[in-house]
Design a protein around this motif. Structure first.
Motif, short mmCIF file in Angstrom:
data_model
loop_
_atom_site.label_atom_id
_atom_site.label_comp_id
_atom_site.label_asym_id
_atom_site.label_seq_id
_atom_site.Cartn_x
_atom_site.Cartn_y
_atom_site.Cartn_z
N SER A 97 -19.31 -0.28 9.07
CA SER A 97 -18.23 -1.26 9.11
C SER A 97 -17.40 -1.20 7.83
O SER A 97 -17.76 -0.55 6.85
CB SER A 97 -18.79 -2.68 9.29
OG SER A 97 -19.50 -3.10 8.14
N LEU A 98 -16.27 -1.92 7.85
CA LEU A 98 -15.36 -1.95 6.70
C LEU A 98 -16.03 -2.63 5.51
O LEU A 98 -16.60 -3.72 5.63
CB LEU A 98 -14.10 -2.72 7.09
CG LEU A 98 -13.01 -2.83 6.01
CD1 LEU A 98 -12.35 -1.48 5.77
CD2 LEU A 98 -11.96 -3.87 6.43
N SER A 99 -15.92 -1.99 4.34
CA SER A 99 -16.49 -2.59 3.13
C SER A 99 -15.50 -2.66 1.97
O SER A 99 -15.79 -3.29 0.95
CB SER A 99 -17.73 -1.82 2.68
OG SER A 99 -17.40 -0.48 2.31
N TRP A 100 -14.32 -2.06 2.11
CA TRP A 100 -13.36 -1.99 1.00
C TRP A 100 -12.04 -1.51 1.57
O TRP A 100 -12.01 -0.82 2.62
CB TRP A 100 -13.87 -1.02 -0.05
CG TRP A 100 -13.22 -1.02 -1.40
CD1 TRP A 100 -12.37 -0.08 -1.89
CD2 TRP A 100 -13.42 -1.98 -2.46
NE1 TRP A 100 -12.03 -0.38 -3.19
CE2 TRP A 100 -12.65 -1.55 -3.58
CE3 TRP A 100 -14.17 -3.15 -2.58
CZ2 TRP A 100 -12.61 -2.24 -4.77
CZ3 TRP A 100 -14.12 -3.84 -3.77
CH2 TRP A 100 -13.35 -3.39 -4.85
N THR A 101 -10.93 -1.84 0.91
CA THR A 101 -9.62 -1.28 1.27
C THR A 101 -9.00 -0.71 0.01
O THR A 101 -9.24 -1.19 -1.10
CB THR A 101 -8.69 -2.35 1.88
OG1 THR A 101 -8.40 -3.35 0.89
CG2 THR A 101 -9.33 -3.00 3.10
N GLU A 102 -8.15 0.32 0.19
CA GLU A 102 -7.66 1.04 -0.98
C GLU A 102 -6.24 1.53 -0.75
O GLU A 102 -5.92 2.07 0.31
CB GLU A 102 -8.59 2.23 -1.23
CG GLU A 102 -8.52 2.83 -2.60
CD GLU A 102 -9.71 3.74 -2.85
OE1 GLU A 102 -10.46 3.50 -3.79
OE2 GLU A 102 -9.89 4.71 -2.06
N LEU A 103 -5.41 1.32 -1.77
CA LEU A 103 -4.03 1.81 -1.74
C LEU A 103 -3.86 2.92 -2.75
O LEU A 103 -4.17 2.75 -3.94
CB LEU A 103 -3.06 0.67 -2.07
CG LEU A 103 -1.58 1.06 -2.23
CD1 LEU A 103 -0.99 1.51 -0.90
CD2 LEU A 103 -0.76 -0.10 -2.82
N TYR A 104 -3.37 4.07 -2.30
CA TYR A 104 -2.93 5.15 -3.18
C TYR A 104 -1.41 5.04 -3.30
O TYR A 104 -0.70 5.03 -2.29
CB TYR A 104 -3.28 6.52 -2.61
CG TYR A 104 -4.74 6.90 -2.65
CD1 TYR A 104 -5.68 6.14 -3.32
CD2 TYR A 104 -5.17 8.06 -2.00
CE1 TYR A 104 -7.02 6.52 -3.36
CE2 TYR A 104 -6.51 8.44 -2.02
CZ TYR A 104 -7.42 7.67 -2.70
OH TYR A 104 -8.74 8.05 -2.72
N THR A 105 -0.91 4.96 -4.53
CA THR A 105 0.52 4.77 -4.73
C THR A 105 0.99 5.46 -6.00
O THR A 105 0.23 5.60 -6.96
CB THR A 105 0.87 3.27 -4.79
OG1 THR A 105 2.27 3.10 -5.04
CG2 THR A 105 0.09 2.55 -5.88
N SER A 106 2.24 5.85 -6.01
CA SER A 106 2.81 6.49 -7.19
C SER A 106 3.28 5.47 -8.23
O SER A 106 3.64 5.84 -9.35
CB SER A 106 3.98 7.40 -6.79
OG SER A 106 4.98 6.63 -6.13
N ASP A 107 3.30 4.19 -7.88
CA ASP A 107 3.73 3.15 -8.83
C ASP A 107 2.79 1.95 -8.67
O ASP A 107 3.10 1.00 -7.94
CB ASP A 107 5.18 2.75 -8.56
CG ASP A 107 5.77 1.90 -9.69
OD1 ASP A 107 4.99 1.25 -10.42
OD2 ASP A 107 7.01 1.88 -9.83
N ALA A 108 1.67 2.00 -9.35
CA ALA A 108 0.65 0.96 -9.20
C ALA A 108 1.16 -0.39 -9.71
O ALA A 108 0.86 -1.44 -9.10
CB ALA A 108 -0.61 1.36 -9.94
N GLU A 109 1.92 -0.40 -10.80
CA GLU A 109 2.39 -1.68 -11.35
C GLU A 109 3.34 -2.37 -10.37
O GLU A 109 3.28 -3.59 -10.19
CB GLU A 109 3.04 -1.47 -12.71
CG GLU A 109 2.06 -1.06 -13.80
CD GLU A 109 0.91 -2.04 -13.94
OE1 GLU A 109 1.17 -3.26 -13.98
OE2 GLU A 109 -0.26 -1.59 -14.00
N GLN B 98 -12.09 -7.16 -2.84
CA GLN B 98 -11.98 -6.58 -1.52
C GLN B 98 -11.36 -5.19 -1.50
O GLN B 98 -11.35 -4.53 -0.45
CB GLN B 98 -11.12 -7.48 -0.64
CG GLN B 98 -9.67 -7.56 -1.14
CD GLN B 98 -8.87 -8.62 -0.45
OE1 GLN B 98 -9.39 -9.66 -0.05
NE2 GLN B 98 -7.58 -8.38 -0.29
N GLY B 99 -10.83 -4.74 -2.63
CA GLY B 99 -10.16 -3.45 -2.59
C GLY B 99 -9.64 -3.02 -3.94
O GLY B 99 -9.90 -3.66 -4.96
N GLY B 100 -8.90 -1.91 -3.91
CA GLY B 100 -8.38 -1.37 -5.15
C GLY B 100 -7.02 -0.72 -4.97
O GLY B 100 -6.64 -0.35 -3.85
#
Length: 268
Positions: free
Chosen positions: A141-153, A193-195
């Motif tokens: 099951s789902l345990s975390w969500t994650e965004l990959y992005t070129s502009d984190a700020e 819940q995520g990063g």
């Protein structure tokens, strides 16, 4: 920690848009031990357009036919909100755009889909009689969500404005950059819940430089899960690797290149 409590700003649903629904159902059934339940009237062959995944009898995700022209197969993560219309206004005010305007899905709830200012896609769910997935933070099951992005700020500002999230930053070992941990508004760090992970555009190869969200699924044995991925037509982008304080994980692609992570949490 993700829970099944419908708290605003927390993940509550996810679904996969796949070009071949039966193939996707078979793949995730083998890799994650999911049982596929077609929607009524969609059983078999070309008419099989979507349904639900269950683990141990509990709903863990949805599956549907990818119909948007030019779209890639991908997981869509939905965050719980109290008012989808108010969230839509917040998204637009913060510089995002509306992909799917708020709409009712019967008595179950109300949904909408958006694109953040850098191009990352996400969705919201305003619960009615249905609060979302029934199993989280457990094997399969789902345990975390994650965004990959070129502009984190910029991403942190946007999602902070929309959901009220707060962040704590940690430096990755070996000069790997900064990882921002996400906690819902008003909750303590045990509800992280995520990063959000910043990386150069040329490393965002799946989307030609655009940001993207992906789910992390808990598995009992990361290496065994990776073996099931690769022997059933999927591939591995990274790992398996050990992450101190987190566990053993791998970034994977299904046969249609939808990305997800498998993680065996570190034992406390």
């Amino acid at each position: 920690m993700i829970t099944t409590d419908p708290v605003p700003g927390t993940p509550c649903w996810l679904d996969l848009g796949a070009p071949d629904v039966p193939a996707a159902a078979a793949f995730y059934g083998t890799v994650l031990g999911w049982a596929y339940e077609p929607m009524e009237g969609t059983e078999g062959g070309e008419d099989m357009e979507g349904g639900m995944f269950r683990r141990d009898g509990k709903i863990v995700a949805g599956l549907g036919k990818l119909t948007e022209a030019g779209a890639r197969s991908a997981w869509m993560i939905y965050y719980c909100v109290e008012d989808a219309d108010a969230t839509t206004r917040a998204v637009e005010q913060a510089g995002g755009t509306v992909r799917v305007a708020p709409m009712d899905l019967g008595e179950w709830g109300r949904m909408a889909q958006y694109t953040d200012p850098q191009g990352g896609q996400f969705a919201v769910w305003q619960p009615g009689t249905d609060s979302g997935v029934e199993l989280v933070d457990a094997p399969g099951s789902l345990s975390w969500t994650e965004l990959y992005t070129s502009d984190a700020e910029a991403a942190k500002r946007f999602y902070g404005d929309v959901f009220g999230w707060w962040y704590s930053d940690m430096e990755l070992p070996g000069g790997g950059g900064t990882y921002s941990l996400v906690t819902p508004s008003g909750l303590s760090e045990d509800r992280m819940q995520g990063g959000i992970m910043g990386m150069p555009k040329d490393q965002l190869t799946l989307t030609n430089g655009r940001p993207y969200w992906h789910p992390v699924f808990d598995v009992e044995d990361c290496d065994a899960a990776v073996a099931r991925v690769t022997t059933n037509g999927g591939s591995v982008q990274m790992g398996p690797d050990d992450a101190e304080g987190v566990g053993r994980l791998a970034v994977c692609l299904d046969p249609s290149n939808a990305d997800f992570v498998v993680l065996t949490p570190e034992k406390s």
